[in-house]
Motif scaffolding. Structure first.
Motif, mmCIF file in Angstrom:
data_model
loop_
_atom_site.group_PDB
_atom_site.id
_atom_site.type_symbol
_atom_site.label_atom_id
_atom_site.label_comp_id
_atom_site.label_asym_id
_atom_site.label_seq_id
_atom_site.Cartn_x
_atom_site.Cartn_y
_atom_site.Cartn_z
ATOM 1 N N VAL A 144 8.937 25.218 14.797
ATOM 2 C CA VAL A 144 7.848 24.771 13.934
ATOM 3 C C VAL A 144 8.024 23.288 13.641
ATOM 4 O O VAL A 144 9.136 22.838 13.334
ATOM 5 C CB VAL A 144 7.832 25.564 12.609
ATOM 6 N N SER A 145 6.938 22.536 13.722
ATOM 7 C CA SER A 145 7.043 21.097 13.487
ATOM 8 C C SER A 145 7.435 20.782 12.050
ATOM 9 O O SER A 145 8.114 19.794 11.784
ATOM 10 C CB SER A 145 5.723 20.405 13.835
ATOM 11 N N ASN A 146 7.016 21.629 11.110
ATOM 12 C CA ASN A 146 7.368 21.473 9.700
ATOM 13 C C ASN A 146 7.522 22.870 9.114
ATOM 14 O O ASN A 146 6.623 23.704 9.281
ATOM 15 C CB ASN A 146 6.270 20.695 8.966
ATOM 16 N N PRO A 147 8.625 23.176 8.434
ATOM 17 C CA PRO A 147 8.812 24.546 7.928
ATOM 18 C C PRO A 147 7.739 24.983 6.940
ATOM 19 O O PRO A 147 7.512 26.177 6.763
ATOM 20 C CB PRO A 147 10.197 24.499 7.272
ATOM 21 N N LYS A 183 17.473 24.760 10.708
ATOM 22 C CA LYS A 183 17.781 23.355 10.970
ATOM 23 C C LYS A 183 16.723 22.736 11.883
ATOM 24 O O LYS A 183 16.018 23.436 12.607
ATOM 25 C CB LYS A 183 19.153 23.223 11.634
ATOM 26 N N GLN A 184 16.658 21.416 11.862
ATOM 27 C CA GLN A 184 15.835 20.714 12.843
ATOM 28 C C GLN A 184 16.644 20.601 14.131
ATOM 29 O O GLN A 184 17.790 20.156 14.118
ATOM 30 C CB GLN A 184 15.439 19.327 12.348
ATOM 31 N N ILE A 185 16.045 21.032 15.236
ATOM 32 C CA ILE A 185 16.755 21.051 16.510
ATOM 33 C C ILE A 185 15.876 20.451 17.605
ATOM 34 O O ILE A 185 14.671 20.251 17.414
ATOM 35 C CB ILE A 185 17.167 22.484 16.912
ATOM 36 N N VAL A 241 22.440 18.800 10.353
ATOM 37 C CA VAL A 241 23.642 19.635 10.303
ATOM 38 C C VAL A 241 23.516 20.767 9.291
ATOM 39 O O VAL A 241 24.348 21.667 9.261
ATOM 40 C CB VAL A 241 24.889 18.781 9.968
ATOM 41 N N GLU A 242 22.479 20.725 8.453
ATOM 42 C CA GLU A 242 22.293 21.788 7.471
ATOM 43 C C GLU A 242 20.809 21.951 7.180
ATOM 44 O O GLU A 242 19.982 21.103 7.537
ATOM 45 C CB GLU A 242 23.053 21.482 6.182
ATOM 46 N N VAL A 243 20.473 23.062 6.531
ATOM 47 C CA VAL A 243 19.090 23.324 6.146
ATOM 48 C C VAL A 243 18.723 22.389 5.003
ATOM 49 O O VAL A 243 19.435 22.312 3.995
ATOM 50 C CB VAL A 243 18.910 24.792 5.724
ATOM 51 N N THR A 244 17.620 21.675 5.153
ATOM 52 C CA THR A 244 17.258 20.661 4.159
ATOM 53 C C THR A 244 16.110 21.078 3.260
ATOM 54 O O THR A 244 15.894 20.460 2.225
ATOM 55 C CB THR A 244 16.873 19.346 4.863
ATOM 56 N N TYR A 245 15.361 22.122 3.643
ATOM 57 C CA TYR A 245 14.220 22.546 2.825
ATOM 58 C C TYR A 245 14.427 23.995 2.418
ATOM 59 O O TYR A 245 14.700 24.845 3.263
ATOM 60 C CB TYR A 245 12.907 22.405 3.601
#
Length: 435
Positions: A87-90, A120-122, A150-154
């Motif tokens: 997904v481009s944005n969660p 994560k963003q990948i 490196v981690e979930v931000t949202y």
């Protein structure tokens, strides 16, 4: 003319001469950059397309240029209904607004350790293909990937999973009211495979149990759910999410229900400005419109209706369906998205807190007290349940409430401090205080 004036005039003339030269240089640089990008992406085989990371919108907007080619896409890894998607944005996942322009279905076997990157963003590399020709949704097998963050931000629940809470249900006391017949319609459309998130099923099964706790016989609870098949064997599904199913159910209810009865109408899944989504593979006639839902509800003559709507743009329904005997609660206002829970678990935010309020219990087991009995009379009215749910709702949505026929949605501040009178103070899901 003074020396100063001559000097100023010369500077002005020189500046004017430089202006077109500067513009020409800017244009030349822009054209050069674009030409370089096109060259390396499409003409120079020494720089493969797969080594040029792109956003999902980049390929979705010109998919004919990329279908059948190996590309690298950047996005957030989400597990939706058991299927991995990028997904481009969660937020598009959390607020039920996935579209062909903002997500890609990841197919085939998943690489080792892939699950550790959920949320994560990948960057994912694979052969781009069409996953759903009907709406243009793209897909790609995962040849390789790497983490960007490196981690979930949202905050949010990135793995959409079915819950199996049935043993816990036996531990919750019942609030049974034998004095009136109660009926319920629980609805979730889902749109199509891949958008039928398990959290909608979780919303349904918890509400089904809560209704039983409050004296709703199982034979009086109609579950209308995507393709008509439940996700487990415990909660029965009666009909698929189609217009015909709603016609059938409300025709039955209009014959069965009497003026002393109560109807609970509950909707969750996708919504928009045109209404509530159906299960598209079985119904291609469009959404359940505001006028159609109004007609179905108007066909019932009963004492009270309790209407809870979780879908996006749910507040728009208030103007169409408000009436004297109806308490209406929506997860958001009339031009707003609704959201999944941020950190409570795999439910939708507003209805999760609403369901907690009804039983004075946090369904996810968190160590905090749920007490929506604001007037300390030992019972939870619908107005109290709304206030608790709206106060606890931490997403970017504004729950609305209406319990009269004025067609106006009120936010929680207005419901708390407004003078009323509020019909919802005297409407209960189950047994209320002695009259």
């Amino acid at each position: 003319m003074s020396k100063k004036s001559k000097s100023t005039s010369k500077k002005s003339t020189k500046s004017n001469r430089n202006t077109p030269i500067t513009l020409i240089l800017v244009v030349v640089l822009l054209v050069s950059n674009v030409a370089t990008l096109v060259y390396f992406m499409f003409l120079d085989e020494s720089v493969p397309l797969s080594e040029v990371p792109m956003g999902i919108a980049d390929v979705a907007g010109a998919s004919e240029d990329y279908i059948g080619r190996t590309v690298t896409l950047i996005g957030y890894l989400v597990i939706a209904s058991g299927n991995p998607i990028l997904v481009s944005n969660p937020l598009f996942f959390f607020n039920n607004s996935l579209s062909a322009n903002n997500y890609v279905v990841l197919t085939g076997p998943m690489p080792p350790l892939f699950a550790e990157s959920v949320g994560k963003q990948i960057a994912v590399t694979g052969l781009l293909e069409v996953d759903d020709p009907d709406d243009g949704t793209l897909g790609m097998p995962v040849d390789s990937f790497f983490d960007i963050t490196v981690e979930v931000t949202y905050p949010g629940v990135y793995t959409d999973e079915r819950l199996v809470p049935y043993p816990e249900f036996d531990l919750i006391p019942e609030f049974f009211d034998p004095t009136t017949d109660k009926y319920a319609v629980l609805y979730s459309g889902g749109i199509k495979p891949g958008k039928d998130h398990y959290r909608y099923w979780n919303d349904i099964i918890y509400m089904y149990f809560i209704l039983q706790m409050h004296g709703y016989p199982s034979e009086n609870i109609y579950v209308i759910y995507k393709d008509g098949v439940g996700e487990d064997t415990y909660t029965p599904v009666d009909y698929p999410a189609t217009h015909d199913s709603l016609d059938t159910v409300f025709a039955e209810l209009s014959e069965e229900m009497g003026r002393a009865d109560t109807l609970f109408f509950y909707t969750t899944n996708h919504g928009g400005s045109s209404g509530i989504s159906v299960w598209n593979p079985m119904d291609n006639t469009g959404a359940l419109t505001h006028a159609q839902v109004s007609d179905w509800l108007d066909s019932i003559d009963c004492r009270n209706m309790i209407i809870v709507m979780e879908q996006c743009v749910s507040g728009k329904f208030i103007n169409y369906i408000s009436a004297e005997n109806r308490v209406i609660m929506t997860a958001c206002h009339n031009a707003q998205s609704s959201y999944a829970c941020d950190d409570e678990g795999n439910w939708d935010e507003f209805v999760y807190h609403f369901m907690c309020a009804l039983v004075s219990f946090p369904w996810n087991g968190d160590a905090y007290t749920v007490n929506a009995d604001f007037n300390d009379n030992g019972y939870i009215s619908m107005r109290e349940a709304f206030i608790w749910a709206a106060l606890m709702d931490s997403r970017s949505e504004t729950p609305w409430y209406c319990d009269n026929e004025d067609g106006i949605g009120y936010n929680v501040g207005q419901v708390i401090f407004g003078s009323g009178p509020w019909q919802g103070d005297n409407v209960y899901l189950g047994l209320g205080p002695p009259v």
